[in-house]
Design an enzyme around this catalytic site. Structure first.
Site, PDB file in Angstrom:
ATOM      1  N   ALA A 155       0.855  -1.319  -0.041  1.00  0.00           N
ATOM      2  CA  ALA A 155       0.026  -0.150  -0.053  1.00  0.00           C
ATOM      3  C   ALA A 155       0.982   1.318   0.018  1.00  0.00           C
ATOM      4  O   ALA A 155       0.590   2.183  -0.869  1.00  0.00           O
ATOM      5  CB  ALA A 155      -1.033   0.131   1.068  1.00  0.00           C
ATOM      6  N   TYR A 156       1.878   1.358   0.871  1.00  0.00           N
ATOM      7  CA  TYR A 156       2.803   2.535   0.875  1.00  0.00           C
ATOM      8  C   TYR A 156       3.618   2.542  -0.643  1.00  0.00           C
ATOM      9  O   TYR A 156       3.559   3.664  -1.103  1.00  0.00           O
ATOM     10  CB  TYR A 156       3.888   2.343   1.869  1.00  0.00           C
ATOM     11  CG  TYR A 156       4.676   3.362   2.004  1.00  0.00           C
ATOM     12  CD1 TYR A 156       4.421   4.520   3.047  1.00  0.00           C
ATOM     13  CD2 TYR A 156       6.067   3.247   1.692  1.00  0.00           C
ATOM     14  CE1 TYR A 156       5.234   5.408   3.150  1.00  0.00           C
ATOM     15  CE2 TYR A 156       7.181   4.390   1.790  1.00  0.00           C
ATOM     16  CZ  TYR A 156       6.388   5.578   2.479  1.00  0.00           C
ATOM     17  OH  TYR A 156       7.370   6.522   2.820  1.00  0.00           O
ATOM     18  N   SER A 157       3.844   1.628  -1.222  1.00  0.00           N
ATOM     19  CA  SER A 157       4.790   1.614  -2.282  1.00  0.00           C
ATOM     20  C   SER A 157       3.588   2.108  -3.525  1.00  0.00           C
ATOM     21  O   SER A 157       4.100   2.837  -4.311  1.00  0.00           O
ATOM     22  CB  SER A 157       5.407   0.388  -2.817  1.00  0.00           C
ATOM     23  OG  SER A 157       6.150  -0.298  -1.862  1.00  0.00           O
ATOM     24  N   SER A 159       0.833   3.982  -2.979  1.00  0.00           N
ATOM     25  CA  SER A 159       0.424   5.232  -2.797  1.00  0.00           C
ATOM     26  C   SER A 159       1.447   6.190  -3.254  1.00  0.00           C
ATOM     27  O   SER A 159       1.096   7.167  -3.773  1.00  0.00           O
ATOM     28  CB  SER A 159       0.321   5.497  -1.291  1.00  0.00           C
ATOM     29  OG  SER A 159       1.339   5.308  -0.326  1.00  0.00           O
TER      30      SER A 159
END
Length: 249
Positions: A155-157, A159
């Protein structure tokens, strides 16, 4: 080395501005003559930061994933300081460290909502104020993970990859307006955000940095402040690495 007049007459919004990289940027802008609105979700941290920064600062507690709150904060900031010249969008969370197929759906939504949707809301809210002056500097904080993709951080990557794409799109839209839009893609910098990560993920990130160390907050803030300054006049839609050699493109 600071320039006490670099941001004279300028008003900056810094999201996530009460701690970490955001606070370092806000402190430097204030020290260099600017006024700063700190948009952050932690009222206590905001109170401490504005007490230090003094009358050149304004604190607004909000969740950047709430569009109505962001829109209201932009109006309050512009009314208080007479406009908005700079946005540094640094609010963000990491989410859990786990594989894509075991990643909790609710965590995925929350990371995307803050890191990408929230950043979009902030960009959207401030642009009209910048267009009124035919001047603006937007600096979106992405991550090297948005370029390379970190395992166990889907999710971080995703986003942060979205932040890079949004930056390029908005930069082209505003290219003739006097408003520049760029983003920064740091490798890991030791801030409170490390508390959201597993030790194995922290170790992985360090292993990927050729310099063999984490970045320092001040190193990232220095680049951000140049991008937020008058000097950054012929660069827009750009992606700037602060990665200790990790970036491969």
């Amino acid at each position: 080395m600071t320039d006490p007049t670099r941001f004279s007459g300028r008003t900056a919004v810094v999201t996530g501005g009460a701690a970490g990289i955001g606070l370092a940027v806000a402190s430097r802008i204030a020290a260099e003559g600017g006024k700063v609105a700190l948009w952050d979700r932690d009222p206590a941290a905001i109170a401490a930061a504005t007490a230090t920064l003094g009358s050149a600062s304004l604190g607004i507690a909000l969740d950047v994933s709430d569009w109505e709150a962001v829109e209201a904060a932009a109006k309050t900031t512009a009314d208080t300081f007479g406009g908005i010249d700079i946005l540094v969008a640094s609010a963000g969370i990491t989410g859990p460290n786990t594989t894509t197929w075991t990643y909790p759906v609710e965590d995925w939504r929350r990371v995307i909502d803050i890191n990408l949707n929230g950043l979009f809301y902030c960009d959207k809210a401030v642009v009209p104020f910048m267009l009124e002056k035919s001047y603006g500097r937007i600096v979106n904080i992405a991550s090297i993970a948005g370029k390379e993709g970190n395992p166990n951080a889907p999710a971080y990557s995703a986003s942060k990859a979205g932040v890079i794409g949004l930056t390029k799109s908005l930069g082209k839209e505003l290219a003739k307006s006097g408003v520049t839009v760029n983003c920064v893609t740091p490798a890991a910098v030791r801030t409170a955000i490390f508390d959201q990560m597993s030790q194995s993920h922290i170790d992985f990130m360090l292993s990927k940095i050729p310099m063999g160390r984490f970045g320092q907050i001040e190193e990232v803030a220095a680049l951000i402040c140049w991008l937020a300054s008058d000097e950054c006049s012929f660069t827009t839609g750009g992606v700037f690495d602060v990665s200790g050699g990790r970036a491969t493109y």
